[in-house]
Design an enzyme around this catalytic site. Structure first.
Site, PDB file in Angstrom:
ATOM      1  N   CYS A  85      98.992  -9.495   4.242  1.00  0.00           N
ATOM      2  CA  CYS A  85      98.356  -8.178   4.183  1.00  0.00           C
ATOM      3  C   CYS A  85      98.893  -7.332   5.345  1.00  0.00           C
ATOM      4  O   CYS A  85      98.722  -7.716   6.507  1.00  0.00           O
ATOM      5  CB  CYS A  85      96.837  -8.320   4.274  1.00  0.00           C
ATOM      6  SG  CYS A  85      96.012  -6.731   4.154  1.00  0.00           S
ATOM      7  N   GLY A  86      99.534  -6.235   5.003  1.00  0.00           N
ATOM      8  CA  GLY A  86     100.144  -5.395   6.038  1.00  0.00           C
ATOM      9  C   GLY A  86      99.106  -4.647   6.855  1.00  0.00           C
ATOM     10  O   GLY A  86      99.121  -4.699   8.095  1.00  0.00           O
ATOM     11  N   HIS A  87      98.191  -3.955   6.174  1.00  0.00           N
ATOM     12  CA  HIS A  87      97.187  -3.206   6.940  1.00  0.00           C
ATOM     13  C   HIS A  87      96.327  -4.184   7.732  1.00  0.00           C
ATOM     14  O   HIS A  87      95.909  -3.899   8.859  1.00  0.00           O
ATOM     15  CB  HIS A  87      96.323  -2.321   6.021  1.00  0.00           C
ATOM     16  CG  HIS A  87      95.061  -2.958   5.567  1.00  0.00           C
ATOM     17  ND1 HIS A  87      94.957  -3.685   4.397  1.00  0.00           N
ATOM     18  CD2 HIS A  87      93.843  -3.047   6.166  1.00  0.00           C
ATOM     19  CE1 HIS A  87      93.720  -4.159   4.294  1.00  0.00           C
ATOM     20  NE2 HIS A  87      93.026  -3.779   5.337  1.00  0.00           N
ATOM     21  N   HIS A 205      98.731  -6.779  -7.647  1.00  0.00           N
ATOM     22  CA  HIS A 205      98.541  -5.386  -7.222  1.00  0.00           C
ATOM     23  C   HIS A 205      99.385  -4.478  -8.125  1.00  0.00           C
ATOM     24  O   HIS A 205     100.490  -4.867  -8.534  1.00  0.00           O
ATOM     25  CB  HIS A 205      99.010  -5.159  -5.786  1.00  0.00           C
ATOM     26  CG  HIS A 205      98.229  -5.906  -4.740  1.00  0.00           C
ATOM     27  ND1 HIS A 205      98.267  -7.277  -4.601  1.00  0.00           N
ATOM     28  CD2 HIS A 205      97.402  -5.450  -3.772  1.00  0.00           C
ATOM     29  CE1 HIS A 205      97.489  -7.630  -3.590  1.00  0.00           C
ATOM     30  NE2 HIS A 205      96.943  -6.541  -3.067  1.00  0.00           N
ATOM     31  N   ASP A 231      93.608   0.739  -2.323  1.00  0.00           N
ATOM     32  CA  ASP A 231      93.953   0.625  -0.908  1.00  0.00           C
ATOM     33  C   ASP A 231      93.924   2.014  -0.274  1.00  0.00           C
ATOM     34  O   ASP A 231      94.664   2.908  -0.697  1.00  0.00           O
ATOM     35  CB  ASP A 231      95.348  -0.004  -0.780  1.00  0.00           C
ATOM     36  CG  ASP A 231      95.642  -0.462   0.635  1.00  0.00           C
ATOM     37  OD1 ASP A 231      95.050   0.086   1.574  1.00  0.00           O
ATOM     38  OD2 ASP A 231      96.486  -1.370   0.788  1.00  0.00           O
ATOM     39  N   CYS A 235      99.361   0.583   1.961  1.00  0.00           N
ATOM     40  CA  CYS A 235      99.570  -0.822   1.581  1.00  0.00           C
ATOM     41  C   CYS A 235     100.866  -1.385   2.187  1.00  0.00           C
ATOM     42  O   CYS A 235     101.966  -1.081   1.715  1.00  0.00           O
ATOM     43  CB  CYS A 235      99.591  -1.004   0.059  1.00  0.00           C
ATOM     44  SG  CYS A 235      99.493  -2.744  -0.399  1.00  0.00           S
ATOM     45  N   GLY A 236     100.695  -2.225   3.194  1.00  0.00           N
ATOM     46  CA  GLY A 236     101.871  -2.753   3.903  1.00  0.00           C
ATOM     47  C   GLY A 236     102.743  -3.643   3.033  1.00  0.00           C
ATOM     48  O   GLY A 236     103.973  -3.496   3.026  1.00  0.00           O
ATOM     49  N   THR A 237     102.119  -4.574   2.304  1.00  0.00           N
ATOM     50  CA  THR A 237     102.944  -5.444   1.457  1.00  0.00           C
ATOM     51  C   THR A 237     103.502  -4.647   0.276  1.00  0.00           C
ATOM     52  O   THR A 237     104.624  -4.891  -0.179  1.00  0.00           O
ATOM     53  CB  THR A 237     102.140  -6.662   0.964  1.00  0.00           C
ATOM     54  OG1 THR A 237     100.890  -6.204   0.410  1.00  0.00           O
ATOM     55  CG2 THR A 237     101.847  -7.632   2.092  1.00  0.00           C
TER      56      THR A 237
HETATM   57  O1  PYC Z   1      98.341  -3.610   3.397  1.00  0.00           O
HETATM   58  O2  PYC Z   1      99.378  -5.275   2.429  1.00  0.00           O
HETATM   59  C1  PYC Z   1      98.426  -4.527   2.554  1.00  0.00           C
HETATM   60  C2  PYC Z   1      97.249  -4.704   1.658  1.00  0.00           C
HETATM   61  C3  PYC Z   1      97.115  -5.598   0.649  1.00  0.00           C
HETATM   62  C4  PYC Z   1      95.841  -5.398   0.108  1.00  0.00           C
HETATM   63  C5  PYC Z   1      95.236  -4.391   0.809  1.00  0.00           C
HETATM   64  N1  PYC Z   1      96.112  -3.988   1.756  1.00  0.00           N
END
Ligand code: PYC
Length: 310
Positions: A85-87, A205, A231, A235-237
């Protein structure tokens, strides 16, 4: 259970510092599988109201296998345990800094999807260098209920994304309920039409992409998460998966910075380096802010001890 809550670009993260379940030994992927199968009631109770809130992602801090990593972490939302999870990693780094466990500078963090590098620039701003991300199948056409034929890319960025560009609906906050329903239908079509990773991994996702109307911002996205929340961050990923698609299409040279914003206007600075397996090594810079430090209770006799599932 001692937790610290933060948000990254509006997307909440709850870091569980102690009081979590014993996940045993083994790799982080093995421990994540145990969390998913043996402790589903617990992780859902942490995320759902009345203790949690919509869109919240949880982060269990665990011992890493790799001694070069500062910590290990397993992420989950109210519906599923997720690979990375990036965030959440930005929120985790800021949270651990706040508690004195992670000094400013660069550190490795172990996740079920692999090791990521975080650089804490100050008490809020973090760069995450994510695992190698890749475009898996390009231009996949799905027959989607109510939307008709929708074409997108299947890509991996630590989670599995179906990315539709351009978005079937305008990416405006007023459209969030309609975008959520549309993204759920795209996800259902991907599942029904067996669009999955090389080892059968399901799309977890869905992202809709569009150009941003904001000067200097390349694109805006809307991301549907496994628990059907959107999100609030870019969304980082998902941004990692998006970078892989842009790179594979020749749409963005390496080490070129772009800004991507979320449907609510929060921003990440993104770039990539070519990865050793033909994908990209994404770099994501964003900021997180602490919102609460608390202790969760699960009292006997509480009729909603497992959270509200409606
Ligand atoms: O930021 O990767 C992300 C992420 C995945 C689900 C919610 N945020």
């Amino acid at each position: 259970m001692r937790v610290i809550d933060s948000h990254t670009g509006g997307e909440p993260t709850r870091v569980i510092l102690d009081g979590g379940p014993d996940l045993g030994g083994g790799s982080l992927a093995e421990r994540a599988a145990r969390l998913a199968t043996e402790h589903k009631d617990l992780y859902r109770a942490i995320m759902l109201e009345p203790r949690g809130q919509p869109a919240m992602v949880g982060a269990f801090v665990v011992d890493p296998v790799d001694p070069n990593c500062a910590v290990g972490v397993i992420y989950f939302d109210a519906a599923a345990v997720i690979g990375m999870c990036g965030h959440g990693t930005i929120g985790l780094a800021v949270t651990l800094h706040r508690t004195g466990l992670l000094p400013l500078g660069t550190h490795m963090i172990e996740t079920p999807a692999g090791r990521v590098r975080v650089t804490l620039h100050d008490g809020h701003t973090v760069t995450v260098e994510n695992i190698e991300s890749r475009l898996v199948r390009r231009d996949v056409t799905l027959d989607v209920a109510q939307l008709g034929l929708v074409t997108g890319d299947l890509a991996y960025g630590g989670n599995w994304f179906f990315i539709v560009d351009p978005s079937p609906l305008p990416l405006e906050p007023d459209n969030i309920p309609a975008l959520t329903e549309a993204a759920k239908m795209v996800r259902a079509a991907a599942w029904a039409q067996n669009i999955c990773g090389e080892k059968g991994e399901a799309v977890d996702h869905v992202i809709f992409q569009a150009p941003s109307p904001v000067a200097g911002v390349l694109s805006r996205n809307f991301t549907l998460c496994p628990d059907d929340a959107y999100d609030r961050s870019p969304c980082g990923t998902g941004s990692s998966a998006r970078l892989a698609c842009l790179a594979a299409r020749g749409g963005l040279p390496p080490e070129t910075e772009i800004i991507q914003e979320s449907i609510i206007g929060s921003q990440y600075r993104l770039s990539y380096r070519p990865g050793p397996q033909g994908g990209v090594l994404p770099s994501i810079t964003g900021a997180a802010f602490i919102t609460a430090e608390s202790r969760l209770f699960f009292q006997e006799g509480d009729p909603f001890v497992g959270g509200i599932h409606a």
